[in-house]
Design an enzyme around this catalytic site. Structure first.
Site, PDB file in Angstrom:
ATOM      1  N   ASP A 114      -4.753   3.739  -1.743  1.00 51.87           N
ATOM      2  CA  ASP A 114      -5.841   4.010  -0.807  1.00 51.87           C
ATOM      3  C   ASP A 114      -6.318   5.449  -0.917  1.00 51.87           C
ATOM      4  O   ASP A 114      -5.640   6.374  -0.472  1.00 51.87           O
ATOM      5  CB  ASP A 114      -5.355   3.773   0.631  1.00 51.87           C
ATOM      6  CG  ASP A 114      -5.191   2.289   0.936  1.00 51.87           C
ATOM      7  OD1 ASP A 114      -6.175   1.549   0.799  1.00 51.87           O
ATOM      8  OD2 ASP A 114      -4.075   1.896   1.318  1.00 51.87           O
ATOM      9  N   HIS A 153      -1.198  -0.910  -4.192  1.00 51.93           N
ATOM     10  CA  HIS A 153      -2.533  -0.657  -3.647  1.00 51.93           C
ATOM     11  C   HIS A 153      -2.627   0.829  -3.301  1.00 51.93           C
ATOM     12  O   HIS A 153      -1.819   1.351  -2.538  1.00 51.93           O
ATOM     13  CB  HIS A 153      -2.705  -1.540  -2.407  1.00 51.93           C
ATOM     14  CG  HIS A 153      -4.030  -1.449  -1.745  1.00 51.93           C
ATOM     15  ND1 HIS A 153      -5.140  -2.133  -2.198  1.00 51.93           N
ATOM     16  CD2 HIS A 153      -4.431  -0.767  -0.649  1.00 51.93           C
ATOM     17  CE1 HIS A 153      -6.161  -1.875  -1.401  1.00 51.93           C
ATOM     18  NE2 HIS A 153      -5.763  -1.043  -0.452  1.00 51.93           N
ATOM     19  N   GLY A 177      -9.299   3.432   7.126  1.00 52.62           N
ATOM     20  CA  GLY A 177      -8.982   4.819   7.473  1.00 52.62           C
ATOM     21  C   GLY A 177      -7.517   5.035   7.793  1.00 52.62           C
ATOM     22  O   GLY A 177      -6.977   6.093   7.512  1.00 52.62           O
ATOM     23  N   PHE A 178      -6.877   4.017   8.360  1.00 55.40           N
ATOM     24  CA  PHE A 178      -5.498   4.194   8.800  1.00 55.40           C
ATOM     25  C   PHE A 178      -4.687   2.923   8.588  1.00 55.40           C
ATOM     26  O   PHE A 178      -5.213   1.821   8.743  1.00 55.40           O
ATOM     27  CB  PHE A 178      -5.458   4.562  10.290  1.00 55.40           C
ATOM     28  CG  PHE A 178      -6.201   5.830  10.586  1.00 55.40           C
ATOM     29  CD1 PHE A 178      -5.574   7.065  10.480  1.00 55.40           C
ATOM     30  CD2 PHE A 178      -7.548   5.786  10.929  1.00 55.40           C
ATOM     31  CE1 PHE A 178      -6.277   8.240  10.720  1.00 55.40           C
ATOM     32  CE2 PHE A 178      -8.264   6.960  11.178  1.00 55.40           C
ATOM     33  CZ  PHE A 178      -7.622   8.194  11.075  1.00 55.40           C
ATOM     34  N   GLY A 179      -3.404   3.117   8.253  1.00 60.09           N
ATOM     35  CA  GLY A 179      -2.483   1.987   8.215  1.00 60.09           C
ATOM     36  C   GLY A 179      -1.978   1.689   9.613  1.00 60.09           C
ATOM     37  O   GLY A 179      -2.256   2.414  10.564  1.00 60.09           O
ATOM     38  N   GLY A 180      -1.253   0.592   9.742  1.00 64.01           N
ATOM     39  CA  GLY A 180      -0.572   0.288  10.994  1.00 64.01           C
ATOM     40  C   GLY A 180      -1.421  -0.342  12.080  1.00 64.01           C
ATOM     41  O   GLY A 180      -0.997  -0.425  13.234  1.00 64.01           O
ATOM     42  N   SER A 217       0.827  -1.212   0.000  1.00 63.56           N
ATOM     43  CA  SER A 217       0.000   0.000   0.000  1.00 63.56           C
ATOM     44  C   SER A 217       0.858   1.258   0.000  1.00 63.56           C
ATOM     45  O   SER A 217       1.746   1.422   0.835  1.00 63.56           O
ATOM     46  CB  SER A 217      -0.908   0.009   1.229  1.00 63.56           C
ATOM     47  OG  SER A 217      -1.475   1.290   1.361  1.00 63.56           O
ATOM     48  N   MET A 264     -12.075   4.659  -0.629  1.00 69.49           N
ATOM     49  CA  MET A 264     -12.795   4.778   0.648  1.00 69.49           C
ATOM     50  C   MET A 264     -13.445   6.157   0.649  1.00 69.49           C
ATOM     51  O   MET A 264     -13.040   7.067   1.364  1.00 69.49           O
ATOM     52  CB  MET A 264     -11.811   4.607   1.811  1.00 69.49           C
ATOM     53  CG  MET A 264     -11.390   3.149   1.990  1.00 69.49           C
ATOM     54  SD  MET A 264      -9.930   2.962   3.022  1.00 69.49           S
ATOM     55  CE  MET A 264      -8.671   3.227   1.772  1.00 69.49           C
ATOM     56  N   ASP A 288      -7.069  -6.765   3.498  1.00 67.48           N
ATOM     57  CA  ASP A 288      -6.428  -5.448   3.656  1.00 67.48           C
ATOM     58  C   ASP A 288      -6.512  -5.006   5.108  1.00 67.48           C
ATOM     59  O   ASP A 288      -7.607  -4.826   5.650  1.00 67.48           O
ATOM     60  CB  ASP A 288      -7.157  -4.446   2.744  1.00 67.48           C
ATOM     61  CG  ASP A 288      -6.549  -3.056   2.780  1.00 67.48           C
ATOM     62  OD1 ASP A 288      -5.467  -2.874   3.383  1.00 67.48           O
ATOM     63  OD2 ASP A 288      -7.170  -2.148   2.186  1.00 67.48           O
ATOM     64  N   GLY A 289      -5.334  -4.828   5.693  1.00 65.40           N
ATOM     65  CA  GLY A 289      -5.258  -4.305   7.059  1.00 65.40           C
ATOM     66  C   GLY A 289      -4.504  -5.235   7.978  1.00 65.40           C
ATOM     67  O   GLY A 289      -4.971  -6.335   8.276  1.00 65.40           O
ATOM     68  N   MET A 336      -8.867   8.247   0.269  1.00 62.37           N
ATOM     69  CA  MET A 336      -9.738   8.537   1.423  1.00 62.37           C
ATOM     70  C   MET A 336     -10.239   9.967   1.349  1.00 62.37           C
ATOM     71  O   MET A 336      -9.459  10.880   1.063  1.00 62.37           O
ATOM     72  CB  MET A 336      -8.957   8.359   2.722  1.00 62.37           C
ATOM     73  CG  MET A 336      -8.319   6.994   2.879  1.00 62.37           C
ATOM     74  SD  MET A 336      -7.416   6.923   4.424  1.00 62.37           S
ATOM     75  CE  MET A 336      -6.772   5.245   4.340  1.00 62.37           C
ATOM     76  N   HIS A 382      -8.223   1.520  -4.172  1.00 63.64           N
ATOM     77  CA  HIS A 382      -9.195   1.238  -3.111  1.00 63.64           C
ATOM     78  C   HIS A 382      -9.865   2.555  -2.716  1.00 63.64           C
ATOM     79  O   HIS A 382      -9.272   3.376  -2.021  1.00 63.64           O
ATOM     80  CB  HIS A 382      -8.442   0.612  -1.924  1.00 63.64           C
ATOM     81  CG  HIS A 382      -9.306   0.305  -0.750  1.00 63.64           C
ATOM     82  ND1 HIS A 382      -8.779  -0.055   0.474  1.00 63.64           N
ATOM     83  CD2 HIS A 382     -10.662   0.272  -0.593  1.00 63.64           C
ATOM     84  CE1 HIS A 382      -9.767  -0.279   1.326  1.00 63.64           C
ATOM     85  NE2 HIS A 382     -10.920  -0.077   0.703  1.00 63.64           N
ATOM     86  N   MET A 435     -12.064  -6.224   4.500  1.00 65.93           N
ATOM     87  CA  MET A 435     -11.273  -5.363   5.381  1.00 65.93           C
ATOM     88  C   MET A 435     -10.996  -6.120   6.680  1.00 65.93           C
ATOM     89  O   MET A 435     -11.919  -6.589   7.345  1.00 65.93           O
ATOM     90  CB  MET A 435     -12.023  -4.067   5.701  1.00 65.93           C
ATOM     91  CG  MET A 435     -12.125  -3.072   4.565  1.00 65.93           C
ATOM     92  SD  MET A 435     -10.557  -2.595   3.788  1.00 65.93           S
ATOM     93  CE  MET A 435      -9.620  -1.926   5.175  1.00 65.93           C
TER      94      MET A 435
END
Ligand code: DX5
Ligand code: ZN
Length: 226
Positions: A40, A38, A147-150, A13, A73, A180-181, A42, A71, A142
């Site tokens: 993302d 990927h 909304g957030f990585g990590g 990502s 969102m 994803d995630g 948002m 992706h 998901m």
């Protein structure tokens, strides 16, 4: 459980990339075996964060030939499908929860000539997608709140992946299954065992000091190679 015809694909990502050296990083993940990037997107409405949009994707198109896995969102994705195709998207995923007519959005993406995929957030049962599966080139489960990585992978999402793999088999369908995630070398094999074949990896690949090595390690773990 049937991944015979579905190759394992690593999709690092961009969210976790260092944008000051992004061209170099994209080359490194490709050397490490990644086939997708990927992307993302948002909007600060569908998810409580804002990332990037078409200008960034368009300029990246000039510096890599990785497959562009976008992706979205964003709320009411039907407003922007053509813009993302124009920017270079090759596969577009949107959220079931983000639109009143998910079937029409899948048809719109297909009509634009790129791959069409749909996603559900952790709180949405995967069975809502049942009637839409024949229209999907990929389905994204998901494994964190978008909304957030990590974040940490929610292992209790893997039964959704198993259900998708069973439906595919029972109904003779042919979509890829993406997770994803929180995906990394410690859980990639579990995701594949459940039936996933496209693995998004943000912090576990793009956030590492050696991207090529990190990509190789996640792919090897996914394939059960030590
Ligand atoms: C989260 C995004 C993810 C994110 C994954 O909303 O959809 O693609 O970048 O990052 P990691 O792998 O760090 O969870
Ligand atoms: Zn994503």
């Amino acid at each position: 459980m049937d991944n015979v015809t579905h190759n394992i694909i690593l999709a690092p990502s961009l969210l976790a990339a260092d944008f000051s050296i992004v061209g170099k990083q994209l080359a490194e993940i490709k050397e490490g075996g990644a086939e997708y990037i990927h992307l993302d997107v948002m909007d600060g409405l569908f998810v409580p964060n804002i990332s990037f949009g078409t200008p960034v994707i368009k300029s990246l198109r000039k510096c890599t030939d990785l497959f562009f896995d976008v992706h979205l969102m964003i709320d009411r994705p039907e407003r922007y499908i053509n813009d993302y195709v124009g920017a270079g998207a090759q596969l577009i995923t949107f959220h079931y929860e983000a639109t009143e007519n998910p079937r029409a959005v899948l048809e719109q993406i297909k009509a634009a000539g790129v791959g069409a995929a749909i996603s559900v957030k952790p709180g949405t049962p995967v069975e809502v997608l049942s009637d839409l599966l024949p229209l999907c080139d990929m389905v994204l489960i998901m494994t964190v709140e978008p909304g957030f990585g990590g974040q940490k992978l929610m292992a209790d999402m893997l039964p959704k992946v198993e259900w998708l793999a069973r439906e595919r088999e029972a109904r003779g369908l042919d979509y890829d299954i993406q997770v994803d995630g929180g995906v990394g070398k410690g859980n990639a094999a579990d995701c594949v065992k459940a039936g996933a074949n496209v693995l998004v990896a943000g912090s576990s690949v793009m956030g590492q000091p050696d991207l090529r090595l990190a990509a190789t390690e996640v792919l090897s773990a996914a394939k059960g190679i030590n």
